[in-house]
Design a protein around this motif. Structure first.
Motif, PDB file in Angstrom:
ATOM      1  N   MET A  49      -1.669  -5.670  -9.292  1.00 38.90           N
ATOM      2  CA  MET A  49      -2.018  -4.736  -9.863  1.00 38.90           C
ATOM      3  C   MET A  49      -2.239  -3.385  -8.670  1.00 38.90           C
ATOM      4  O   MET A  49      -1.962  -2.213  -9.193  1.00 38.90           O
ATOM      5  CB  MET A  49      -3.488  -4.658 -10.352  1.00 38.90           C
ATOM      6  N   GLU A  50      -2.567  -3.495  -7.663  1.00 38.13           N
ATOM      7  CA  GLU A  50      -2.250  -2.700  -6.585  1.00 38.13           C
ATOM      8  C   GLU A  50      -1.063  -2.054  -6.691  1.00 38.13           C
ATOM      9  O   GLU A  50      -0.515  -0.989  -6.182  1.00 38.13           O
ATOM     10  CB  GLU A  50      -2.674  -3.144  -5.339  1.00 38.13           C
ATOM     11  N   ALA A  51       0.301  -2.961  -6.713  1.00 44.20           N
ATOM     12  CA  ALA A  51       1.565  -2.640  -6.614  1.00 44.20           C
ATOM     13  C   ALA A  51       1.842  -1.701  -7.916  1.00 44.20           C
ATOM     14  O   ALA A  51       2.599  -0.616  -7.687  1.00 44.20           O
ATOM     15  CB  ALA A  51       2.472  -3.741  -6.546  1.00 44.20           C
ATOM     16  N   VAL A  52       1.380  -2.115  -9.204  1.00 41.83           N
ATOM     17  CA  VAL A  52       1.529  -1.277  -9.962  1.00 41.83           C
ATOM     18  C   VAL A  52       0.941   0.299  -9.855  1.00 41.83           C
ATOM     19  O   VAL A  52       1.697   0.970 -10.359  1.00 41.83           O
ATOM     20  CB  VAL A  52       0.980  -1.915 -11.190  1.00 41.83           C
ATOM     21  N   ARG A  53      -0.452   0.289  -9.444  1.00 42.66           N
ATOM     22  CA  ARG A  53      -0.911   1.534  -9.145  1.00 42.66           C
ATOM     23  C   ARG A  53      -0.148   2.419  -8.054  1.00 42.66           C
ATOM     24  O   ARG A  53      -0.092   3.528  -8.184  1.00 42.66           O
ATOM     25  CB  ARG A  53      -2.338   1.114  -8.314  1.00 42.66           C
ATOM     26  N   ASN A  54       0.577   1.550  -7.099  1.00 37.39           N
ATOM     27  CA  ASN A  54       1.338   2.322  -6.382  1.00 37.39           C
ATOM     28  C   ASN A  54       2.660   2.629  -6.589  1.00 37.39           C
ATOM     29  O   ASN A  54       3.588   3.006  -5.661  1.00 37.39           O
ATOM     30  CB  ASN A  54       1.539   1.646  -4.846  1.00 37.39           C
ATOM     31  N   GLY A  55       3.184   2.305  -7.775  1.00 37.54           N
ATOM     32  CA  GLY A  55       4.491   2.752  -8.212  1.00 37.54           C
ATOM     33  C   GLY A  55       5.647   1.551  -8.449  1.00 37.54           C
ATOM     34  O   GLY A  55       6.645   1.783  -8.952  1.00 37.54           O
ATOM     35  N   ALA A  56       5.021   0.365  -8.556  1.00 36.85           N
ATOM     36  CA  ALA A  56       5.989  -0.807  -9.094  1.00 36.85           C
ATOM     37  C   ALA A  56       6.338  -0.689 -10.747  1.00 36.85           C
ATOM     38  O   ALA A  56       5.467  -0.491 -11.298  1.00 36.85           O
ATOM     39  CB  ALA A  56       5.474  -2.344  -8.850  1.00 36.85           C
ATOM     40  N   LYS A  67       0.748  -1.279  -0.135  1.00 35.88           N
ATOM     41  CA  LYS A  67       0.067  -0.100   0.061  1.00 35.88           C
ATOM     42  C   LYS A  67       1.034   1.120  -0.091  1.00 35.88           C
ATOM     43  O   LYS A  67       0.349   2.412  -0.354  1.00 35.88           O
ATOM     44  CB  LYS A  67      -0.989   0.211   1.414  1.00 35.88           C
ATOM     45  N   ASN A  68       2.108   0.989   0.494  1.00 35.25           N
ATOM     46  CA  ASN A  68       2.754   2.377   0.494  1.00 35.25           C
ATOM     47  C   ASN A  68       4.272   2.128  -0.169  1.00 35.25           C
ATOM     48  O   ASN A  68       5.247   2.743   0.070  1.00 35.25           O
ATOM     49  CB  ASN A  68       3.344   2.451   1.880  1.00 35.25           C
ATOM     50  N   LEU A  69       4.009   1.689  -1.196  1.00 33.27           N
ATOM     51  CA  LEU A  69       5.189   1.584  -2.166  1.00 33.27           C
ATOM     52  C   LEU A  69       5.780   2.951  -2.672  1.00 33.27           C
ATOM     53  O   LEU A  69       7.086   3.068  -2.827  1.00 33.27           O
ATOM     54  CB  LEU A  69       4.821   0.737  -3.603  1.00 33.27           C
ATOM     55  N   GLU A  70       4.933   3.916  -2.771  1.00 38.00           N
ATOM     56  CA  GLU A  70       5.516   4.993  -3.008  1.00 38.00           C
ATOM     57  C   GLU A  70       6.490   5.857  -2.088  1.00 38.00           C
ATOM     58  O   GLU A  70       7.377   6.513  -2.596  1.00 38.00           O
ATOM     59  CB  GLU A  70       4.345   6.136  -3.170  1.00 38.00           C
ATOM     60  N   HIS A  71       6.506   5.219  -0.755  1.00 44.38           N
ATOM     61  CA  HIS A  71       7.552   5.669  -0.048  1.00 44.38           C
ATOM     62  C   HIS A  71       8.889   5.412  -0.333  1.00 44.38           C
ATOM     63  O   HIS A  71       9.947   6.080   0.127  1.00 44.38           O
ATOM     64  CB  HIS A  71       7.086   4.889   1.374  1.00 44.38           C
ATOM     65  N   PHE A  72       9.041   4.404  -1.206  1.00 49.00           N
ATOM     66  CA  PHE A  72      10.309   4.194  -1.589  1.00 49.00           C
ATOM     67  C   PHE A  72      10.834   4.414  -2.936  1.00 49.00           C
ATOM     68  O   PHE A  72      11.959   4.589  -3.516  1.00 49.00           O
ATOM     69  CB  PHE A  72      10.487   2.488  -1.857  1.00 49.00           C
ATOM     70  N   LEU A 115      -2.747  -6.364 -16.736  1.00 47.32           N
ATOM     71  CA  LEU A 115      -1.961  -5.220 -16.804  1.00 47.32           C
ATOM     72  C   LEU A 115      -2.517  -4.404 -17.826  1.00 47.32           C
ATOM     73  O   LEU A 115      -2.603  -3.201 -17.693  1.00 47.32           O
ATOM     74  CB  LEU A 115      -0.535  -5.460 -17.102  1.00 47.32           C
ATOM     75  N   ALA A 116      -2.730  -4.870 -19.001  1.00 47.99           N
ATOM     76  CA  ALA A 116      -3.376  -4.250 -20.235  1.00 47.99           C
ATOM     77  C   ALA A 116      -4.733  -3.561 -19.821  1.00 47.99           C
ATOM     78  O   ALA A 116      -4.846  -2.326 -20.257  1.00 47.99           O
ATOM     79  CB  ALA A 116      -3.588  -5.300 -21.332  1.00 47.99           C
ATOM     80  N   VAL A 117      -5.494  -4.193 -19.097  1.00 44.82           N
ATOM     81  CA  VAL A 117      -6.925  -3.730 -18.742  1.00 44.82           C
ATOM     82  C   VAL A 117      -6.550  -2.538 -17.585  1.00 44.82           C
ATOM     83  O   VAL A 117      -7.221  -1.561 -17.593  1.00 44.82           O
ATOM     84  CB  VAL A 117      -7.567  -4.654 -18.128  1.00 44.82           C
ATOM     85  N   HIS A 118      -5.816  -2.743 -16.773  1.00 45.10           N
ATOM     86  CA  HIS A 118      -5.361  -1.602 -15.759  1.00 45.10           C
ATOM     87  C   HIS A 118      -4.851  -0.546 -16.198  1.00 45.10           C
ATOM     88  O   HIS A 118      -5.316   0.474 -16.281  1.00 45.10           O
ATOM     89  CB  HIS A 118      -4.307  -2.254 -14.746  1.00 45.10           C
ATOM     90  N   THR A 119      -4.058  -0.801 -17.282  1.00 50.61           N
ATOM     91  CA  THR A 119      -3.398   0.604 -17.977  1.00 50.61           C
ATOM     92  C   THR A 119      -4.534   1.158 -18.704  1.00 50.61           C
ATOM     93  O   THR A 119      -4.410   2.501 -18.599  1.00 50.61           O
ATOM     94  CB  THR A 119      -2.393  -0.138 -18.845  1.00 50.61           C
ATOM     95  N   ALA A 120      -5.312   0.401 -19.289  1.00 49.26           N
ATOM     96  CA  ALA A 120      -6.526   1.310 -20.025  1.00 49.26           C
ATOM     97  C   ALA A 120      -7.374   2.237 -19.096  1.00 49.26           C
ATOM     98  O   ALA A 120      -7.933   2.996 -19.340  1.00 49.26           O
ATOM     99  CB  ALA A 120      -7.281   0.130 -20.737  1.00 49.26           C
ATOM    100  N   LEU A 121      -7.597   1.471 -17.944  1.00 55.54           N
ATOM    101  CA  LEU A 121      -8.543   2.099 -16.889  1.00 55.54           C
ATOM    102  C   LEU A 121      -7.673   3.094 -16.236  1.00 55.54           C
ATOM    103  O   LEU A 121      -8.494   4.245 -15.742  1.00 55.54           O
ATOM    104  CB  LEU A 121      -9.021   1.092 -15.859  1.00 55.54           C
ATOM    105  N   ASN A 122      -6.460   3.225 -16.138  1.00 60.62           N
ATOM    106  CA  ASN A 122      -5.916   4.210 -15.256  1.00 60.62           C
ATOM    107  C   ASN A 122      -4.946   5.242 -15.904  1.00 60.62           C
ATOM    108  O   ASN A 122      -4.495   6.074 -15.481  1.00 60.62           O
ATOM    109  CB  ASN A 122      -4.883   3.504 -14.159  1.00 60.62           C
TER     110      ASN A 122
END
Length: 379
Positions: free
Chosen positions: A349-356, A307-312, A371-378
């Motif tokens: 997908m949550e990790a990708v949303r948070n910066g992975a 949840k806090n990947l952005e921290h890094f 990942l393709a669907v996630h990218t299209a949505l975000n």
């Protein structure tokens, strides 16, 4: 007239461009739309009172413990609630303030300037050992090339090959046995020039195995010990290879025996800072950071890290997350290893949303689709 309520994950820059807002307006308005929650720990109480007033003056706010205004305790933890625009103003204000607020201002600036990568790579996992926790990742030399080519076709940009299990309580294997397990596939990769199609990663912390890998066309050394071995650092640097630097508390035989942290985010962050400095001192230039999901962490630690990947991201290195079919899924929703695909997809997908930038997976095709669907949505 009609109204549309936009989701907080909406790409606000795209919306503003679609409205034909001028470039300057896009920058200003997008900064105002991004809300940040920053937990500030162990702050001087005087600094907290100053920061509270300065935050309010720019339209932000600072949540402080009761009694802070009366300085009942010398140091406090606080929660800063601010948009990107407000943080920009606040960071400038604090540069002139005492009690360590100048240092806080610099850290706020780092957070503001962090950028998430839109280009995410899928790393497919293949294991050359019989005790890997997911049997579907294992292969024999007979079908190794076919398995690799299928992963490439399914969307893998990196293939990670290991010869030793790092699951909790896994068997300790010597370097000779590890080489025996992997040298056959290394040879096949080299002979078939598969390294021209995709990047290859060697999941090892043994210098001799790493050397054999890079000589066979591998681009990456994936080290669960976080570049603890000096000789491994020298080999990675001498071949100008990329290093995956992972955090692990203890070792695979002990790591899940009641893991504890003062603060998992701060402790892992400090570990990365030390090991990055070490790696760079040996000449390792290209580093990816892996927070080590399941390596000396409880379920709560793992969730906090995801949840806090952005921290890094302020460390300015790409982030890798590998939670594929791991036991944290079972702890949330009891299930066997071969039933954890859905949980793996959600975590990644949550990790990708948070910066992975890299997700290490067993199921390449399914993750490529997600990942393709996630990218299209975000985006």
């Amino acid at each position: 007239m009609h109204l549309e309520k936009l989701n907080t994950n909406t790409n606000i820059v795209k919306v503003l461009k679609d409205l034909d807002v001028d470039a300057g307006g896009i920058n200003i308005l997008s900064a105002k739309s991004q809300m940040h929650l920053i937990l500030v720990k162990d702050l001087h109480v005087g600094a907290a009172n100053i920061l509270k007033q300065d935050a309010l003056s720019v339209g932000a706010d600072l949540a402080v413990p009761r009694g802070t205004v009366l300085a009942k305790t010398p140091r406090v933890d606080c929660l800063l609630i601010a948009t990107k625009s407000q943080m920009q103003k606040l960071s400038k204000k604090e540069l002139a303030q005492p009690f360590g607020l100048k240092e806080l201002a610099k850290k706020l600036s780092e957070i503001i300037n962090v950028k998430k990568s839109k280009d995410v790579e899928i790393m497919g996992v293949i294991n050359a050992n019989d005790d890997s926790f997911f049997s579907g990742s294992r292969f024999s030399e007979v079908d190794a090339v076919t398995k690799i080519e299928r992963m490439i076709e399914d969307g893998a940009k990196i293939i990670d090959i290991g010869g030793v299990s790092s699951a909790p309580n896994s068997q300790i294997v010597g370097v000779e046995e590890e080489l025996k397990r992997v040298e056959g596939i290394y040879k096949l990769i080299y002979e078939h020039k598969l390294y021209e199609k995709v990047k290859f990663s060697a999941d090892t912390y043994e210098p001799e195995v790493a050397k054999r890998a890079v000589e066979s066309g591998f681009n990456i050394i994936n080290d669960i010990t976080g570049l603890q071995n000096d000789e491994l650092c020298k080999i990675i640097a001498s071949y100008d290879a990329q290093a995956v630097l992972m955090h692990m508390q203890g070792n695979p035989q002990t790591m899940q025996q009641n893991p504890k942290y003062e603060s998992v985010l701060d402790d892992v962050y400090k570990f990365f800072k030390v090991r990055i400095q070490k790696a760079e001192s040996f000449g390792v230039k290209d580093i990816i950071l892996d927070v080590g999901i399941g390596f000396g962490k409880t379920l709560e630690h793992n969730i906090s890290l995801i949840k806090n990947l952005e921290h890094f991201l302020t460390l300015e290195k790409p982030l890798l997350v590998g939670a594929s079919r791991k036991s944290m899924i079972n702890k949330i929703y009891p299930c066997e290893v071969d039933e954890r695909l859905a949980g793996s997809l959600e975590i990644h997908m949550e990790a990708v949303r948070n910066g992975a930038s890299v997700i290490r997976v067993h199921d390449v095709k399914e993750h490529a689709q997600a990942l393709a669907v996630h990218t299209a949505l975000n985006f």
